[in-house]
Design a protein around this motif. Structure first.
Motif, PDB file in Angstrom:
ATOM      1  N   ILE A   9       8.089  -8.153   3.529  1.00  0.00           N
ATOM      2  CA  ILE A   9       8.872  -7.264   2.672  1.00  0.00           C
ATOM      3  C   ILE A   9       8.831  -7.730   1.226  1.00  0.00           C
ATOM      4  N   MET A  10       8.983  -9.034   1.003  1.00  0.00           N
ATOM      5  CA  MET A  10       9.064  -9.521  -0.376  1.00  0.00           C
ATOM      6  C   MET A  10       7.745  -9.325  -1.132  1.00  0.00           C
ATOM      7  N   LYS A  11       6.613  -9.280  -0.398  1.00  0.00           N
ATOM      8  CA  LYS A  11       5.319  -9.060  -1.049  1.00  0.00           C
ATOM      9  C   LYS A  11       5.188  -7.651  -1.610  1.00  0.00           C
ATOM     10  N   LEU A  12       5.997  -6.720  -1.097  1.00  0.00           N
ATOM     11  CA  LEU A  12       5.935  -5.335  -1.574  1.00  0.00           C
ATOM     12  C   LEU A  12       6.763  -5.123  -2.844  1.00  0.00           C
ATOM     13  N   ALA A  13       7.530  -6.115  -3.240  1.00  0.00           N
ATOM     14  CA  ALA A  13       8.413  -5.961  -4.400  1.00  0.00           C
ATOM     15  C   ALA A  13       7.613  -5.933  -5.698  1.00  0.00           C
ATOM     16  N   CYS A  14       8.076  -5.117  -6.639  1.00  0.00           N
ATOM     17  CA  CYS A  14       7.456  -5.079  -7.962  1.00  0.00           C
ATOM     18  C   CYS A  14       8.356  -5.770  -8.992  1.00  0.00           C
ATOM     19  N   SER A  15       9.324  -6.531  -8.506  1.00  0.00           N
ATOM     20  CA  SER A  15      10.183  -7.336  -9.372  1.00  0.00           C
ATOM     21  C   SER A  15      10.036  -8.799  -8.967  1.00  0.00           C
ATOM     22  N   ASP A  16      10.674  -9.674  -9.715  1.00  0.00           N
ATOM     23  CA  ASP A  16      10.535 -11.114  -9.512  1.00  0.00           C
ATOM     24  C   ASP A  16      11.082 -11.539  -8.147  1.00  0.00           C
ATOM     25  N   ASN A  17      10.219 -12.101  -7.292  1.00  0.00           N
ATOM     26  CA  ASN A  17      10.633 -12.479  -5.933  1.00  0.00           C
ATOM     27  C   ASN A  17      10.562 -13.988  -5.708  1.00  0.00           C
ATOM     28  N   ARG A  18      10.659 -14.762  -6.777  1.00  0.00           N
ATOM     29  CA  ARG A  18      10.546 -16.219  -6.630  1.00  0.00           C
ATOM     30  C   ARG A  18      11.688 -16.806  -5.792  1.00  0.00           C
ATOM     31  N   VAL A  19      12.885 -16.253  -5.921  1.00  0.00           N
ATOM     32  CA  VAL A  19      14.010 -16.733  -5.109  1.00  0.00           C
ATOM     33  C   VAL A  19      13.708 -16.547  -3.629  1.00  0.00           C
ATOM     34  N   ASN A  20      13.158 -15.376  -3.288  1.00  0.00           N
ATOM     35  CA  ASN A  20      12.799 -15.098  -1.894  1.00  0.00           C
ATOM     36  C   ASN A  20      11.732 -16.056  -1.396  1.00  0.00           C
ATOM     37  N   PHE A  21      10.751 -16.331  -2.255  1.00  0.00           N
ATOM     38  CA  PHE A  21       9.644 -17.208  -1.869  1.00  0.00           C
ATOM     39  C   PHE A  21      10.148 -18.612  -1.546  1.00  0.00           C
TER      40      PHE A  21
ATOM     41  N   PHE B 297      20.226 -10.196   1.548  1.00  0.00           N
ATOM     42  CA  PHE B 297      20.807 -10.004   0.215  1.00  0.00           C
ATOM     43  C   PHE B 297      19.764 -10.240  -0.879  1.00  0.00           C
ATOM     44  N   THR B 298      18.918 -11.258  -0.688  1.00  0.00           N
ATOM     45  CA  THR B 298      17.875 -11.509  -1.692  1.00  0.00           C
ATOM     46  C   THR B 298      16.815 -10.400  -1.671  1.00  0.00           C
ATOM     47  N   LEU B 299      16.547  -9.827  -0.489  1.00  0.00           N
ATOM     48  CA  LEU B 299      15.597  -8.705  -0.415  1.00  0.00           C
ATOM     49  C   LEU B 299      16.189  -7.437  -1.012  1.00  0.00           C
ATOM     50  N   LYS B 300      17.484  -7.246  -0.820  1.00  0.00           N
ATOM     51  CA  LYS B 300      18.151  -6.031  -1.307  1.00  0.00           C
ATOM     52  C   LYS B 300      18.152  -5.955  -2.831  1.00  0.00           C
ATOM     53  N   ARG B 301      18.172  -7.108  -3.499  1.00  0.00           N
ATOM     54  CA  ARG B 301      18.216  -7.113  -4.957  1.00  0.00           C
ATOM     55  C   ARG B 301      16.859  -6.806  -5.598  1.00  0.00           C
ATOM     56  N   LEU B 302      15.788  -6.830  -4.785  1.00  0.00           N
ATOM     57  CA  LEU B 302      14.448  -6.561  -5.315  1.00  0.00           C
ATOM     58  C   LEU B 302      14.222  -5.064  -5.502  1.00  0.00           C
ATOM     59  N   LYS B 303      13.265  -4.736  -6.355  1.00  0.00           N
ATOM     60  CA  LYS B 303      12.838  -3.353  -6.565  1.00  0.00           C
ATOM     61  C   LYS B 303      11.502  -3.143  -5.868  1.00  0.00           C
ATOM     62  N   TYR B 304      11.385  -2.018  -5.182  1.00  0.00           N
ATOM     63  CA  TYR B 304      10.158  -1.709  -4.442  1.00  0.00           C
ATOM     64  C   TYR B 304       9.553  -0.427  -5.000  1.00  0.00           C
ATOM     65  N   CYS B 305       8.284  -0.492  -5.364  1.00  0.00           N
ATOM     66  CA  CYS B 305       7.629   0.682  -5.939  1.00  0.00           C
ATOM     67  C   CYS B 305       6.137   0.670  -5.603  1.00  0.00           C
ATOM     68  N   ASN B 306       5.603   1.848  -5.326  1.00  0.00           N
ATOM     69  CA  ASN B 306       4.179   2.069  -5.034  1.00  0.00           C
ATOM     70  C   ASN B 306       3.745   1.477  -3.687  1.00  0.00           C
ATOM     71  N   LYS B 307       3.786   0.164  -3.518  1.00  0.00           N
ATOM     72  CA  LYS B 307       3.314  -0.452  -2.268  1.00  0.00           C
ATOM     73  C   LYS B 307       4.330  -0.245  -1.154  1.00  0.00           C
ATOM     74  N   ARG B 308       3.856   0.229   0.005  1.00  0.00           N
ATOM     75  CA  ARG B 308       4.765   0.539   1.120  1.00  0.00           C
ATOM     76  C   ARG B 308       4.295  -0.032   2.451  1.00  0.00           C
ATOM     77  N   LEU B 309       3.026  -0.432   2.561  1.00  0.00           N
ATOM     78  CA  LEU B 309       2.441  -0.787   3.857  1.00  0.00           C
ATOM     79  C   LEU B 309       2.728  -2.238   4.211  1.00  0.00           C
ATOM     80  N   LEU B 310       3.388  -2.441   5.360  1.00  0.00           N
ATOM     81  CA  LEU B 310       3.652  -3.775   5.886  1.00  0.00           C
ATOM     82  C   LEU B 310       2.496  -4.236   6.768  1.00  0.00           C
ATOM     83  N   SER B 311       2.537  -5.488   7.212  1.00  0.00           N
ATOM     84  CA  SER B 311       1.396  -6.076   7.931  1.00  0.00           C
ATOM     85  C   SER B 311       1.549  -6.102   9.445  1.00  0.00           C
TER      86      SER B 311
END
Length: 316
Positions: A186-198, A163-177
């Protein structure tokens, strides 16, 4: 939450990664990967079948072993689809929703396996340190309730992650590790605030590491009790009882701790080594655990051999 710029197109698929530099031989790598998955699935299913069909194995120790086998099967089936797609067909793409679903199951079964290893350490503690109350304290119904409680705890612990990942916005970055989806990736690819996920990801990691600390504490008490045993034979017998569990704990936690250290010091770790260690984390425990317990546990080994002998006689 940061607004998206017009130039930042929303991402609908992520890209997983195989083994960098070895893309040309992925098809050959898929053979041992598939065989490892097949052996892991067959091994754990065999353990479950033997324990389920043999009344003599309806004891707390074997109920806990069944829980471990179920956790291993869950880990195998959670990562199997993407890893085989990558190595067999070089199909790197995965939809955002499918990726989030996969990370939920991987983290859920990982925490479940960690919990089962903790329960098994407490079981050994009671069996060795307080054997007179062992059977009265650990009845089959109580073991079932303990297993269900810890499974429920694992689900509740990782349930907020998708649910916390679903609320994030993902743009430009697509490559996982890795060859599968993890929350921290997944949360590192977000272009929105991911502090809750962290911060919640840190909490989940702390809960899993607390399991390992409690396992160490239980073994401190076990060792203290064993060292107080006068008979050398009984001393060795008590330690031998713990060997399989100690190996299972090391097989599970050593790759996790190694990965944490690699992510902490990424400059000193080649990417290939990190990817291989991450793949080993999901491949090795489900493969080794059933082999380990079949070798070290005489009752299971005997029953497995009896089942195989009966199958051979029927085929003739």
């Amino acid at each position: 939450m940061l607004p998206l710029n017009a130039s930042e197109a929303a991402v609908s698929t992520f890209l997983l990664i195989g083994i960098p530099g070895l893309e040309g031989v992925h098809i050959w790598i898929s053979i041992p990967v598939f065989l490892m998955y097949l052996m892991a699935i067959l091994g754990n299913c065999t353990v479950l079948f033997v324990i389920r069909t043999e009344p003599s194995l309806h004891e707390p120790m074997y109920h806990f072993l069944s829980m471990l086998a179920l956790s291993d099967l869950g880990l195998s089936f959670s990562s199997l689809p993407t890893m085989l797609r990558i190595f067999l067909f070089n199909a790197m793409g995965i939809s955002v929703d499918a990726c989030i679903a996969q990370e939920f199951f991987i983290h859920g079964f990982t925490d479940m396996e960690s919990s089962v290893l903790l329960i098994m350490s407490f079981h050994l503690f009671v069996a060795i340190c307080n054997p007179l109350r062992y059977r009265s304290n650990l009845t089959s119904s109580r073991v079932l309730h303990i297993g269900l409680a810890f499974a429920f705890k694992s689900i509740l612990l990782v349930l907020p992650l998708p649910f916390t990942l679903k609320r994030l916005k993902y743009c430009n970055k697509r490559l996982l590790s890795h060859s599968y989806c993890l929350h921290q990736d997944i949360m590192k690819l977000a272009c929105s605030d991911n502090r809750v996920n962290f911060y919640y990801g840190l909490f989940v990691a702390f809960c899993m590491m607390s399991d390992s600390m409690l396992i160490v504490v239980s073994y401190v008490f076990i060792l203290k009790t064993v060292l107080g045993i006068a008979s050398h034979r009984e001393w060795l017998k008590a330690l031998n009882t713990c060997v399989s569990h100690i190996c299972a704990v090391l097989i599970f936690y050593v790759p996790i701790i190694t990965l944490v250290l690699m992510h902490r010091f990424p400059k000193h770790t080649p990417p290939v080594v990190m990817i291989l260690m991450a793949d080993a984390f999901l491949l090795v425990p489900p493969l080794i655990n059933p082999i380990l317990y079949c070798i070290k546990t005489q009752q299971i080994r005997v029953k497995v051999l009896e089942k195989l002998e009966k199958l051979c006689l029927k085929s003739k």
